[in-house]
Scaffold this motif. Structure first.
Motif, short mmCIF file in Angstrom:
data_model
loop_
_atom_site.label_atom_id
_atom_site.label_comp_id
_atom_site.label_asym_id
_atom_site.label_seq_id
_atom_site.Cartn_x
_atom_site.Cartn_y
_atom_site.Cartn_z
N ASP A 1 -21.16 7.94 -24.35
CA ASP A 1 -20.14 8.98 -24.55
C ASP A 1 -20.22 9.61 -25.93
O ASP A 1 -19.84 10.76 -26.13
CB ASP A 1 -18.74 8.40 -24.33
N ALA A 2 -20.74 8.86 -26.91
CA ALA A 2 -20.78 9.34 -28.28
C ALA A 2 -22.03 10.17 -28.60
O ALA A 2 -22.02 10.96 -29.53
CB ALA A 2 -20.70 8.16 -29.25
N HIS B 1 -15.44 0.36 -18.76
CA HIS B 1 -15.48 1.61 -19.52
C HIS B 1 -15.48 1.38 -21.03
O HIS B 1 -15.81 2.28 -21.78
CB HIS B 1 -14.31 2.52 -19.13
N ASN B 2 -15.15 0.16 -21.47
CA ASN B 2 -15.20 -0.12 -22.90
C ASN B 2 -16.47 -0.88 -23.27
O ASN B 2 -16.59 -1.35 -24.40
CB ASN B 2 -13.95 -0.89 -23.33
N HIS B 3 -17.44 -0.98 -22.36
CA HIS B 3 -18.71 -1.62 -22.65
C HIS B 3 -19.41 -0.83 -23.76
O HIS B 3 -19.35 0.41 -23.79
CB HIS B 3 -19.58 -1.65 -21.39
N PRO B 4 -20.07 -1.51 -24.71
CA PRO B 4 -20.70 -0.80 -25.83
C PRO B 4 -21.70 0.28 -25.40
O PRO B 4 -21.76 1.34 -26.04
CB PRO B 4 -21.41 -1.92 -26.60
N VAL C 1 -21.59 2.10 -22.65
CA VAL C 1 -20.81 3.23 -22.13
C VAL C 1 -20.23 4.03 -23.29
O VAL C 1 -20.30 5.26 -23.30
CB VAL C 1 -19.70 2.74 -21.18
N ARG C 2 -19.71 3.32 -24.27
CA ARG C 2 -19.15 4.01 -25.44
C ARG C 2 -20.23 4.77 -26.19
O ARG C 2 -20.02 5.89 -26.64
CB ARG C 2 -18.44 3.01 -26.34
N LEU C 3 -21.43 4.18 -26.31
CA LEU C 3 -22.53 4.85 -26.97
C LEU C 3 -22.95 6.10 -26.20
O LEU C 3 -23.17 7.16 -26.78
CB LEU C 3 -23.72 3.90 -27.12
#
Length: 61
Positions: free
Chosen positions: A38-39, A29-32, A34-36
C-alpha cells in the motif's frame, strides 16, 4: 441419458467462487507486506522500469 452441455464461463466463475476465497478475505490487512504494498508508489515504479522490461512476457528470460 441426455448429453450435458459444458458449463458457460459465467457458470464456471460462479462455481470457482464457491470454493475459492478471495485473497483479501484470507490475508491480514495489517501484515507487513500488505502495508508495504500500500505504501509503494507503483505507478511511478512501473514508469521507471518500463523501458528496461521486455514488452511481452514471452520475451522475458
Amino acid at each position: 441419458m441426455r448429453d450435458r452441455l459444458p458449463p458457460s464461463d459465467e457458470q464456471q466463475r460462479y462455481s470457482d467462487d464457491l470454493v475459492r476465497a478471495r485473497l483479501d478475505q484470507v490475508i491480514r490487512h495489517n501484515h507487513p507486506l500488505v502495508r508495504l504494498a500500500d505504501a509503494v508508489p507503483w505507478e511511478g515504479s512501473v514508469e521507471q522500469v518500463a523501458d528496461v522490461l521486455p514488452p511481452t512476457p514471452e520475451a522475458a528470460g
